[in-house]
Design a protein around this motif. Sequence first.
Motif, short mmCIF file in Angstrom:
data_model
loop_
_atom_site.label_atom_id
_atom_site.label_comp_id
_atom_site.label_asym_id
_atom_site.label_seq_id
_atom_site.Cartn_x
_atom_site.Cartn_y
_atom_site.Cartn_z
N LYS A 58 0.82 -1.16 -0.04
CA LYS A 58 -0.06 0.08 -0.07
C LYS A 58 0.72 1.18 0.00
O LYS A 58 0.86 2.29 -0.73
CB LYS A 58 -0.90 0.08 1.29
N SER A 59 1.79 1.33 0.99
CA SER A 59 2.51 2.56 1.04
C SER A 59 3.62 2.85 -0.14
O SER A 59 3.67 4.01 -0.72
CB SER A 59 3.55 2.46 2.23
N THR A 60 4.19 1.45 -0.59
CA THR A 60 4.94 1.71 -2.07
C THR A 60 4.25 2.15 -3.30
O THR A 60 4.50 3.24 -3.60
CB THR A 60 5.37 0.26 -2.10
N LEU B 69 -1.81 7.09 7.20
CA LEU B 69 -2.43 6.90 8.14
C LEU B 69 -2.14 5.92 9.12
O LEU B 69 -2.82 5.56 10.25
CB LEU B 69 -4.00 6.81 7.73
N ASP B 70 -1.00 5.56 9.03
CA ASP B 70 -0.53 4.31 9.74
C ASP B 70 0.22 4.40 10.89
O ASP B 70 1.38 4.22 10.85
CB ASP B 70 0.26 3.10 8.66
N SER B 71 -0.49 5.02 11.89
CA SER B 71 0.42 5.35 13.14
C SER B 71 1.31 4.39 13.66
O SER B 71 0.91 3.28 13.64
CB SER B 71 -0.50 5.81 14.16
N ARG C 299 5.30 3.67 10.53
CA ARG C 299 5.66 4.57 9.26
C ARG C 299 6.45 4.08 8.32
O ARG C 299 7.42 3.08 8.77
CB ARG C 299 6.29 5.76 9.79
N SER C 300 6.15 4.39 7.12
CA SER C 300 7.23 3.85 6.02
C SER C 300 7.20 4.74 4.76
O SER C 300 8.20 4.74 3.94
CB SER C 300 6.80 2.27 5.59
N VAL C 301 6.05 5.32 4.62
CA VAL C 301 5.98 6.33 3.45
C VAL C 301 7.03 7.39 3.98
O VAL C 301 7.78 8.00 2.67
CB VAL C 301 4.41 7.40 3.62
N LEU D 285 -4.75 8.70 0.49
CA LEU D 285 -4.82 8.37 1.91
C LEU D 285 -4.55 6.69 1.90
O LEU D 285 -5.23 5.87 1.62
CB LEU D 285 -6.35 8.31 2.43
N ASP D 286 -3.06 6.64 2.61
CA ASP D 286 -2.51 5.52 2.72
C ASP D 286 -2.69 4.86 4.05
O ASP D 286 -2.46 5.31 5.16
CB ASP D 286 -0.90 5.44 2.59
N THR D 287 -3.53 3.71 3.93
CA THR D 287 -4.36 3.25 5.32
C THR D 287 -3.50 1.89 5.94
O THR D 287 -2.37 1.75 5.25
CB THR D 287 -5.84 2.67 5.03
MG MG Z 1 2.19 1.00 4.79
#
Ligand code: MG
Length: 238
Positions: A11-13, A34-36, A39-41, A111-113
């Motif tokens: 997803k983040s990629t 939005l991934d508290s 993080r990876s973004v 929105l990256d969930t």
């Molecule tokens: Mg992610």
Amino acid sequence: MVASGKGGTGKSTVSVLLGGRLAAHGKRVLLIELDSGLRSVDIISGVYGKTVYDIEDVLSGRCEGDKAVVQSPLYPGLSVISAPYEGGVVETAGLQRLCRAMADVFDFILLDTAAGMGAPFKAAAACAGQCLLVLPPDPVSLRDGRIVSDALYEQGLREIRLVVNRLAPHTFKNGAVRDLDECIDTVCAQLIAVIPESAELQRAAAAGSALPVDCAAFEAFDRLARRLLGQRVGLLVR
Ligand SMILES: [Mg+2]
Ligand SMILES: Nc1ncnc2c1ncn2[C@@H]1O[C@H](COP(=O)(O)OP(=O)(O)OP(=O)(O)O)[C@@H](O)[C@H]1O
């Protein structure tokens, strides 16, 4: 919104690389992670170490949205609001307010969930006009993707598209999933992109560098961006 069901599907990629290509085509793009706590973004987009405020600061009223926006040094034109390193619940009404305000400034808000269907997923679903389901072509991920797709549909989000991620030359040879048609049929969503398994992508993410332009994954993300922009381009990178 970019969602999946299972964790680690890409997803983040996809959020970062798609955002980068939309920006390269002249669109103003904001990516909100939005991934508290996971993080990876920040690494993939290169904003690591440049973030002062995060999405939780914005949603809790500690700062204005624009204060938390950081430009990606790797993908020109891509703006990023990072998730906090820990804690924080993504509250739907706050995210809706932020998206409404940012819609005046940006053409696309991604929105990256987080994995699963918890608070970030629900908040994103309440804001989104479209969902990209990023799924690797394995039976379990696809089945979970269908559950997510059904949940979104129930909530009234009807624009759901499938991004098959990490397609490798051997993927359909072991018989677990027959072909792309089976992916589509399992998830019950239109296919909008096929992203190949990519060593270049892994190297870039690990090094915090930009994806080289001369690889198949880059071409696949560009096709995804152009398809979202309404251009008629083929799905598969040969
Ligand atoms: Mg992610
Ligand atoms: N097409 C691809 N080819 C090779 N590796 C990939 C590809 N897509 C993603 N990956 C790798 O898979 C791992 C997980 O990717 P990513 O962090 O984007 O997943 P995610 O769905 O955002 O995970 P989470 O659910 O934890 O948020 C990373 O190491 C990433 O580099």
